[in-house]
Write a protein that holds these residues in place. Structure first.
Motif, PDB file in Angstrom:
ATOM      1  N   GLN A   1      38.860  11.646  46.404  1.00 17.68           N
ATOM      2  CA  GLN A   1      40.126  12.392  46.312  1.00 17.68           C
ATOM      3  C   GLN A   1      40.491  12.781  44.885  1.00 17.68           C
ATOM      4  OE1 GLN A   1      39.780   9.201  47.104  1.00 17.68           O
ATOM      5  NE2 GLN A   1      41.575   7.937  46.563  1.00 17.68           N
ATOM      6  N   HIS A   2      39.816  12.206  43.892  1.00 16.18           N
ATOM      7  CA  HIS A   2      40.127  12.515  42.495  1.00 16.18           C
ATOM      8  C   HIS A   2      39.158  13.534  41.887  1.00 16.18           C
ATOM      9  CE1 HIS A   2      42.957   9.191  42.483  1.00 16.18           C
ATOM     10  NE2 HIS A   2      42.005   8.398  42.949  1.00 16.18           N
ATOM     11  N   THR A   3      38.101  13.861  42.608  1.00 17.62           N
ATOM     12  CA  THR A   3      37.016  14.666  42.034  1.00 17.62           C
ATOM     13  C   THR A   3      37.496  15.997  41.472  1.00 17.62           C
ATOM     14  OG1 THR A   3      35.367  13.657  43.482  1.00 17.62           O
ATOM     15  CG2 THR A   3      34.826  15.799  42.516  1.00 17.62           C
TER      16      THR A   3
ATOM     17  N   ASP B   1      15.855  23.454  41.724  1.00 16.39           N
ATOM     18  CA  ASP B   1      15.608  22.873  43.040  1.00 16.39           C
ATOM     19  C   ASP B   1      16.220  21.479  43.112  1.00 16.39           C
ATOM     20  OD1 ASP B   1      14.706  22.422  45.576  1.00 16.39           O
ATOM     21  OD2 ASP B   1      12.676  21.838  44.963  1.00 16.39           O
ATOM     22  N   LYS B   2      17.543  21.450  43.194  1.00 11.35           N
ATOM     23  CA  LYS B   2      18.240  20.179  43.372  1.00 11.35           C
ATOM     24  C   LYS B   2      19.531  20.446  44.130  1.00 11.35           C
ATOM     25  CE  LYS B   2      20.736  20.104  38.936  1.00 11.35           C
ATOM     26  NZ  LYS B   2      20.963  19.354  37.692  1.00 11.35           N
ATOM     27  N   PRO B   3      20.038  19.444  44.821  1.00 11.70           N
ATOM     28  CA  PRO B   3      21.238  19.675  45.642  1.00 11.70           C
ATOM     29  C   PRO B   3      22.454  20.030  44.796  1.00 11.70           C
ATOM     30  CG  PRO B   3      20.730  17.328  45.505  1.00 11.70           C
ATOM     31  CD  PRO B   3      19.567  18.060  44.902  1.00 11.70           C
ATOM     32  N   LEU B   4      23.227  20.976  45.286  1.00  9.09           N
ATOM     33  CA  LEU B   4      24.469  21.372  44.634  1.00  9.09           C
ATOM     34  C   LEU B   4      25.593  20.552  45.252  1.00  9.09           C
ATOM     35  CD1 LEU B   4      25.943  23.321  42.703  1.00  9.09           C
ATOM     36  CD2 LEU B   4      26.087  24.950  44.587  1.00  9.09           C
ATOM     37  N   LYS B   5      26.065  19.541  44.501  1.00 10.83           N
ATOM     38  CA  LYS B   5      27.058  18.621  45.070  1.00 10.83           C
ATOM     39  C   LYS B   5      28.410  19.270  45.240  1.00 10.83           C
ATOM     40  CE  LYS B   5      26.129  13.957  44.721  1.00 10.83           C
ATOM     41  NZ  LYS B   5      26.535  12.644  44.247  1.00 10.83           N
ATOM     42  N   HIS B   6      28.765  20.143  44.310  1.00 14.60           N
ATOM     43  CA  HIS B   6      30.052  20.815  44.417  1.00 14.60           C
ATOM     44  C   HIS B   6      29.800  22.322  44.485  1.00 14.60           C
ATOM     45  CE1 HIS B   6      34.198  21.888  43.957  1.00 14.60           C
ATOM     46  NE2 HIS B   6      34.556  20.622  43.844  1.00 14.60           N
ATOM     47  N   PRO B   7      30.226  22.999  45.542  1.00 10.23           N
ATOM     48  CA  PRO B   7      29.881  24.415  45.718  1.00 10.23           C
ATOM     49  C   PRO B   7      30.599  25.376  44.784  1.00 10.23           C
ATOM     50  CG  PRO B   7      31.397  23.709  47.434  1.00 10.23           C
ATOM     51  CD  PRO B   7      31.029  22.474  46.658  1.00 10.23           C
TER      52      PRO B   7
ATOM     53  N   GLU C   1      28.656  12.310  40.440  1.00  8.51           N
ATOM     54  CA  GLU C   1      29.356  11.209  41.121  1.00  8.51           C
ATOM     55  C   GLU C   1      29.615  11.604  42.575  1.00  8.51           C
ATOM     56  OE1 GLU C   1      30.152   8.268  39.945  1.00  8.51           O
ATOM     57  OE2 GLU C   1      29.457   8.628  37.876  1.00  8.51           O
ATOM     58  N   ASN C   2      29.818  10.591  43.398  1.00 15.42           N
ATOM     59  CA  ASN C   2      30.204  10.871  44.774  1.00 15.42           C
ATOM     60  C   ASN C   2      31.596  11.485  44.812  1.00 15.42           C
ATOM     61  OD1 ASN C   2      27.839   9.835  45.921  1.00 15.42           O
ATOM     62  ND2 ASN C   2      28.637   7.744  45.850  1.00 15.42           N
TER      63      ASN C   2
END
Length: 303
Positions: free
Chosen positions: A160-162, A20-26, A156-157
């Motif tokens: 463009q480099h993620t 139960d935590k947000p998925l930052k990258h799908p 991390e937020n």
């Protein structure tokens, strides 16, 4: 009664583990198995539309995957490709003292990247689950550090480099998999040598007996089934031990038998091709010249 589960999205992994935590990258996720609920019913078949690297250890018992028992007391790493089915016959929810991690990434994450072009080189994704990678403590730590770095990046937020950074972390993990599997082939040399001898015995018998006429040309899969390995694992094992993969071994015995027939009988090239299991003689001609540098007729005339 068996249960089949198929996950199409990385978000399904979070639901399965009750995270139960947000998925930052799908398209990518890292899961720590020590603090999630992963109770699974017996006889459950699991597959997904993504790649996953699973490192697990369960204290006190073995876990049965498919037809094989995997010893997870010391920990093993499995590399699973999209749509590969994981069959679990034991209720793993019964084991409370467990540790490990999982890295899950969707093919869309690496699409149109240099890593996508390299995925076919990571042949361990075609291994069966019982051909898992057994790591030393040092190797486990190296993997864990890489996974932690990937997990940190996922917190991390996004900028463009993620994606490039995430893909680089995953590629590093896969390169370590390749290195450590290479080490495993070396440390199991005595076992591997037995497999090599078994393979050669099977092929000798196949080409000297009625196998060709009854079953046609042997395939890598048929050969792998006879030694209870996956085609990919067998090919890599043979390559490490002999410098030739499974298909090369089949072709070697095939060409040697072709030479025996060409020099020991007056059968036509077409008859030799049919005798060796070829449906079309031109395929035999092409393979023979590729392997010997001569056509069957040229070889017969010289001998």
């Amino acid at each position: 009664m068996s249960v089949s589960l198929h996950f199409s999205e990385i978000a399904d992994v979070y639901k399965f583990f009750n995270i139960d935590k947000p998925l930052k990258h799908p398209l990518v996720a890292v899961v720590d198995f020590s603090d999630v609920d992963e109770s699974v019913e017996e006889n459950t078949r699991i597959s997904g539309d993504y790649y996953c690297l699973l490192f697990k250890r369960y204290d006190g018992n073995n876990v049965r995957y498919g037809r094989k028992v995997i010893d997870f007391n010391h920990g093993s790493l499995m590399c699973i490709a999209p749509n590969q089915v994981l069959e679990m016959e034991t209720d793993i929810g019964a084991y409370t003292e467990k540790e490990g991690w999982g890295v899950f990434f969707h093919p869309d994450l690496i699409r149109n990247t240099s890593l996508q072009d390299k995925m076919n080189d990571y042949s361990f994704f075609s291994y069966e689950v019982w051909e898992a990678l057994h790591m030393s403590e040092k190797e486990k730590q190296i993997f864990y550090d890489c996974v932690q770095n990937l997990d940190n990046e996922l917190h991390e937020n996004i900028d463009q480099h993620t994606q490039n950074v995430i893909v680089s972390h995953i590629e590093l993990l896969l390169n370590y998999c390749a290195r450590f599997y290479g080490r495993q082939f070396i440390t199991r040399k005595s076992v591997n040598s037995t497999v090599v001898m078994h393979v050669e015995k099977i092929l000798r018998h196949y080409f000297s007996g009625p196998g060709l006429q009854e079953q046609g040309l042997p395939t890598v899969k048929k050969l792998a089934d006879k030694v209870n390995l996956s085609p990919g694992y067998l090919s890599d094992l043979l390559k490490k031990e002999t410098g030739k993969n499974a298909q090369d071994h089949i072709h070697y015995y095939l060409i040697e038998e072709a030479k025996n027939i060409l020099t020991g009988t007056d059968k036509s090239v077409a008859e030799v091709a049919y005798l060796l299991g070829f449906e079309y003689p031109q395929y035999f001609n092409k393979l023979f010249k590729q392997k010997t540098g001569k056509t069957p007729v040229e070889f017969r005339n010289l001998n």
